[in-house]
Every structure is written in C-alpha cells, then in structure tokens.
Write an enzyme that holds these catalytic residues in place. Structure first.
Site, PDB file in Angstrom:
ATOM      1  N   GLU A  61     -49.637   4.609  49.675  1.00 52.91           N
ATOM      2  CA  GLU A  61     -48.521   4.384  48.750  1.00 52.91           C
ATOM      3  C   GLU A  61     -47.173   4.406  49.455  1.00 52.91           C
ATOM      4  O   GLU A  61     -46.281   3.618  49.142  1.00 52.91           O
ATOM      5  CB  GLU A  61     -48.536   5.408  47.605  1.00 52.91           C
ATOM      6  CG  GLU A  61     -49.533   5.102  46.497  1.00 52.91           C
ATOM      7  CD  GLU A  61     -50.961   5.492  46.843  1.00 52.91           C
ATOM      8  OE1 GLU A  61     -51.168   6.125  47.891  1.00 52.91           O
ATOM      9  OE2 GLU A  61     -51.879   5.163  46.050  1.00 52.91           O
ATOM     10  N   HIS A 130     -53.344  11.286  36.367  1.00 55.59           N
ATOM     11  CA  HIS A 130     -53.287   9.872  35.989  1.00 55.59           C
ATOM     12  C   HIS A 130     -52.623   9.648  34.639  1.00 55.59           C
ATOM     13  O   HIS A 130     -52.835   8.622  34.014  1.00 55.59           O
ATOM     14  CB  HIS A 130     -54.701   9.266  35.934  1.00 55.59           C
ATOM     15  CG  HIS A 130     -55.370   9.158  37.264  1.00 55.59           C
ATOM     16  ND1 HIS A 130     -56.016  10.210  37.855  1.00 55.59           N
ATOM     17  CD2 HIS A 130     -55.495   8.125  38.136  1.00 55.59           C
ATOM     18  CE1 HIS A 130     -56.520   9.835  39.026  1.00 55.59           C
ATOM     19  NE2 HIS A 130     -56.208   8.571  39.215  1.00 55.59           N
TER      20      HIS A 130
END
Lengths: 324, 320
Positions: A61, A130
């Site tokens: 990321e 999440h």
C-alpha cells in the site's frame, strides 16, 4: 432517466476519463483482468485499456500511494485503489506527509493530481480491519481533498472532478453503496467539489449526513414526515472542501441540527461540523446540536454487536425528536 | 579516467568543490545563528552525488533526502536560490516553505527532498513508472542512506521497480551511521548491495569516495535503465565528515575511524589524481577553487540580502 449502480457509475467515470486523457491510469491490488477490483469497480477496464494502464500491484500500500505521488508530480494522473479504507493506514506517510505536502513544502512548484479511491463503512460483518470510517483522518491533513459521494450520480460526477483536478483526493466510497442504483444521465457531466447537495428539503430540522448515512437519514425523514416533522437532509458531498454555507443556511432555516456520521464520535466528521455550527451559526439554533455517530469502539464482528454500533434510522429519529 | 574529456572531469571537480564550500559556508552561518532549524551536511559524500549526476542528463530525475544539499547542487540547482531557501528567504526554491530538508527544482528534474527516511523510494519508482507510461528515455536516480534500507518502503519500492523493469537507479549512500546508530547494530549484513538479490536486480558496490568509480557504476546502471532492463542498486561506501545534524559532535564514532575516512577525502583524492595525471595543473586547480569560493560568497550575499516571505504567505500553496 436510466438507473445504474454506484459501482457502475464509478466505472463509467474511470472509463470516460481514461478515454479522454491518456495520462490517466489506474493502479491497485487485483484491479486488473483477473479480478476487476475487490468490489468490481474496475471490472472490464483492463480489457479496454490494457494492463499498463490498469495496473495490478503487489500488496504494498505504501508503494502504491508513493508510486502515485511520483507519477502525479511528473505529468500523470494516477487513480490508486486501496482495497479497504482501513488499509490506508499502511500508506499514511505517503498520503499525509508526501502527497498532501509535496506542493506546499516545495513552494507551489508542483501539482499532485492523485486520486485515492477506497471503500469505508461497516455493515457486512468483516470486523475491525475492514469496516472503519476514517474520513476524519484525512480532513485533518491540509493539502488533501476528501470526497464522500452517497449516490451513483454524485459518485460519477465527483470522481470525474477528482481526476481532472490538480490536488490529491481521498475518494471515500462505501461498501454498502456499490450495488445501490440511482439515476445517472447518459450524457457526460461533473459534480464540483465544495458544493453540498440538499437531498431533501424540509422546515423543522436539518440533518447533515454523508455516504451511506444519507440514505438512512432520508428513510428517517420519510418516517418523521408521517409524524408531521419536516426534515431537510444536507449531503456535503465533499468534506474538504466543505460547503459550510449550505449547512449554515439550512440551520438558519430550520433552527435545529442533527449531524449523522458513521465514524467514531470523538474528533470525527460530526465533531468538526458541530464545531463549525457552534462557531458560526449558534445564534440561529433553537435547540442544542445533536450528533449521531458510532461509539468510540472498534467495529465488532458478530451481527448483533455490529448493528449495535452503526447509527440506524431509529437513532436518527430519536435525535431529531429531541431537538424539534 | 583519461577517456573522459578534460571538460567533464573539470566540471565534476568543480561540482564537488561547490558542494564542499557550500556546506562549509552553511556550517559557518549556522554557527552564527543565521540558519533557522537544523542542517544535515553532505560534506565528505560529494563523490556520490557528483558521480551519479555526472551520468545523468538534465531531463533525468533525482529524488533526495534530509541530507540533500549535495544532490541539488550536483543536479545543477542554482546556488543562490538553494542558499536562500536554507535561510528561509522569499527567493529560495520553495519560497521559504521547505528549508534545508525540502529543496526541489522541478525545472532540472530535482523532484525534491523528503525528510521522512525512505519515503523517497516509492516516489522515485512512481517517476519511473511515469517515464515508462509516457515512453520517454529518462531515468530516475533515487538517493537514500543505509538506514533507509531498513524501511518497508525500500522493499516495496525496489520490488515494484524490479517487476515492472522501471528505469530507476537506487543509490545507497552508506555512511555507516543512521544518526548515531552504526550499521552493525541494525543489520546482520555488511553490504546493502546484497539486498538486491532479493529483488532479482543487480546490486553493485562502489567506492563512494572515488567520484570516477561512482560515475562508472552509475553510467552502467543508467545505460541498463535506458535500455528498459530495469533498476540497479548501487551501494556507495562513504562517510560524513560532520555529525548527523546541527552541532552533533559525533562522539559515537571512534577517532581512528574518523581519521581513516578523512584521509580518504573524496575531493583531496580526486584533486591529486587530476594533478598526477596532468588533467589539471596547480594553477588551474587554484583558479577553480577561487571561482567556486567567489560563487558561494555571492550565493550567501544574495541569500542574506533577500527578504523573508510575508507572514501571510504561510497560507498559500496548500492547494493547486
């Protein structure tokens, strides 16, 4: 007018901008032809534009965003996808210290037109890593724009503006919104940043809400209408820049404000909007500011636990009734 | 070495002197309390920036670090505007918003210095990807220290550059210390270049105090990058003459070690070589030294006489 889903609207925006401008390209994990994005937003785009412009990346990321910064300052218009909003934490230096500051600290020599698309939000039982809503993190970093589209129309128009703009944008999507359909015209259009949309007009109270909470607020407004309470629902559409004036004008009209946000209450989106109203519009209020937000906990897994922490229609109705 | 034109060799020598004299002047100004904040001097490492940038063209890119003055000067930055930035003046490269740790000049491909250790690596890779997508023949030189090779961005960035065969040259300036921490305390290897193996790219070691050795390795990496064969990791073994920052006396370094490296001063070595091989004669060297010293004086004068930015300029340049 035709109706398409939020994810299709996003895909149309990407497709139109990629056709229009060869410097636009996409990068992210599993966004290409083998998967089409975890939420299928980029499905079919690799087939049309090729794997060079719809670029699958390693699970890195920080480098996804850093690469986006490097490409953006050298003439490209990258659109990076971070698979879940929670994972922006892995790229936070590149977002908050590099993308956001590269123009300022170099004295305005350079533009950083980088769009970072990422889904936030709870409600699908995938727990603490999440499900968060972290928009406020990015509101706290000058140099970033923060978009929060609640409808397919806004999603498409804002994404096109984000790609054409010259600043880094955290483009917050909501995972429950991807299948939600709405009217989107066939012809091209954009939605400007910093212009709120009054999703429903009303007289007795104002609700400010973003993303999925706009839909819950509209449901609550319908219910309240039956009970004789007329609610105005204001959707800022971008948190940075924030259209303070539309919010304040609505407060002037109704004298009552409920701010609904899916993020944690402390130092969150609702806190900022409440502070603005307290600072700039308190004289127009006939009742205290009310906030409906998540309690200060991580998002739990088990359905009854998760549902308990997400603001719901009932909580919104209760808050409105407390102020009218 | 004699295969290089006298002009090229002289230019390299001049650039190294510019960096040395510039940094000595910054140190003086700092001692006089004329430099706000902190400074990280490049003194002692001149051969790395100059050797690498001599292998680049003007349109090529570099990314830099908190110890970045040398990279700027080697890439061709204006000394006056660099000095003005370090003093926080309106005429500086960043209008006083960046300072010593954040100098950039996009007109010469200097994509800027980041003060977050290791953060420049993915950015350099992004510039490399941009080159590939725009189909130009540019390359990127990404400078970082050995300490940065322990950051995750080193791994993520080099891996991505490798799988996409991007034209990026990773230049590790191994000066043995990350602030006060000796390399041996934070990694179980001696050569950062060995890490290249993990990414399937060449890892080479250069004597970082020998400008021609650095130049040679950089040139090979640049050629490889321009041919589309991907990145190279070059480890340049070098040493900083001063402490980490400001007035750090660097007491953590053994005296014998410091003396050993001072004896290997890259400028002294290069000068001796140029004289020995008859590329330059003593009077030419002295002339260059005088010219560079005058240039630095001029840069200081310009920076000192430049105005500070108006306070409210702090609010400008946040958004484009």
């Amino acid at each position: 007018m035709r109706k398409i889903a939020y994810r299709e609207a996003l895909r149309e925006a990407l497709r139109e901008e990629m056709r229009r401008d060869p410097t636009v390209f996409l990068l992210g994990e599993d966004i290409g032809k083998y998967w089409g994005g975890a939420f299928k937003v980029t499905e079919g785009l690799a087939e049309e534009f090729g794997e060079e412009r719809v670029r699958d990346t390693p699970i890195s990321e920080s480098a996804i965003i850093g690469v986006g910064v490097g490409a953006a300052i050298t003439g490209m218009r990258p659109v990076a996808e971070i698979m879940f909003g929670d994972l922006t934490a892995l790229a936070m230096d590149q977002i908050a210290n590099q993308a956001a500051k590269i123009r300022y600290m170099f004295g305005g020599q350079v533009k950083c037109p980088l769009v970072i698309r990422t889904p936030f939000g709870a409600g699908v039982n995938i727990a603490a890593h999440h499900s968060q809503s972290l928009e406020a993190w990015f509101m706290h970093v000058p140099g970033l724009y923060v978009a929060v589209p609640s409808t397919p129309y806004d999603a498409k128009g804002l994404l096109k503006s984000a790609i054409r703009g010259n600043n880094p944008v955290i483009f917050c999507e909501h995972k429950l919104l991807y299948p939600v359909e709405g009217e989107v015209p066939e012809e091209q259009y954009t939605v400007p940043f910093g212009v709120a949309d009054i999703k429903r007009e009303g007289e007795d109270a104002t609700i400010v809400a973003t993303l999925y909470m706009v839909h819950k607020a509209l449901e609550a407004a319908k219910t309240l209408e039956k009970e004789g309470v007329s609610v105005e629902v204001v959707d800022p559409r971008t948190l940075t820049p924030l259209d303070k004036q539309t919010i304040i004008n609505s407060v002037k009209k109704t004298g009552r404000i409920v701010i609904v946000s899916e993020d944690c209450k402390t130092a969150g989106v609702s806190a900022e909007i409440a502070a603005i109203i307290a600072e700039e519009a308190i004289d127009y209020l006939d009742a205290p500011i009310k906030r409906v937000a998540e309690p200060d906990t991580p998002i739990p897994f088990s359905p009854p636990l998760e549902q308990y922490v997400i603001p719901d229609e009932k909580a919104i109705i209760k808050a409105v009734k407390e102020v009218v | 070495m004699l295969n290089l034109a006298k002009e090229k060799l002289t230019e390299m020598f001049r650039k190294m002197l510019e960096i040395r004299f510039f940094e000595e002047k910054v140190f003086d100004l700092y001692a006089q309390n004329l430099v706000p904040g902190t400074i990280h001097l490049y003194t002692g490492e001149e051969a790395v920036a100059v050797g690498v940038c001599a292998a680049l063209e003007k349109t090529d890119y570099v990314t830099s670090t908190h110890r970045g003055h040398g990279h700027c000067i080697a890439k061709g930055a204006d000394l006056k505007r660099t000095m003005a930035e370090i003093l926080g003046k309106r005429t500086g490269y960043c209008k006083g918003k960046g300072g010593s740790m954040h100098i950039a000049d996009f007109s010469i491909g200097m994509l800027g210095a980041t003060a977050v250790v290791g953060a420049g690596m993915p950015i350099a890779v992004g510039a490399g990807l941009s080159i590939k997508l725009r189909k130009t023949r540019q390359v990127v030189a990404c400078f970082f220290g050995e300490g940065a090779s322990n950051q995750g961005t080193f791994h993520e960035g080099i891996n991505m550059a490798s799988i996409w065969r991007l034209p990026v040259i990773f230049i590790c300036e191994n000066n043995l210390y990350a602030m006060g921490t000796h390399q041996s305390r934070v990694m179980n290897i001696e050569n950062i270049a060995d890490r290249a193996l993990a990414y399937g790219i060449p890892g080479v070691i250069a004597d970082g105090n020998d400008v021609l050795a650095v130049y040679e390795k950089a040139l090979q990496a640049v050629e490889r990058a321009r041919k589309g064969e991907g990145p190279t990791l070059i480890e340049c073994k070098t040493y900083r003459h001063k402490g980490h920052s400001r007035v750090d006396p660097a007491k953590y370094r053994p005296k014998a070690e410091v003396e050993e490296w001072l004896a290997k001063d890259p400028i002294k070595r290069f000068k001796e070589k140029l004289l020995q091989e008859g590329v330059l004669i003593q009077v030419e060297v002295q002339k260059i030294e005088r010219e560079v010293a005058a240039e630095i004086e001029e840069a200081v004068k310009y920076a000192m006489e430049s105005p500070y930015p108006a306070p409210e300029e702090a609010l400008e340049d946040v958004y484009a």
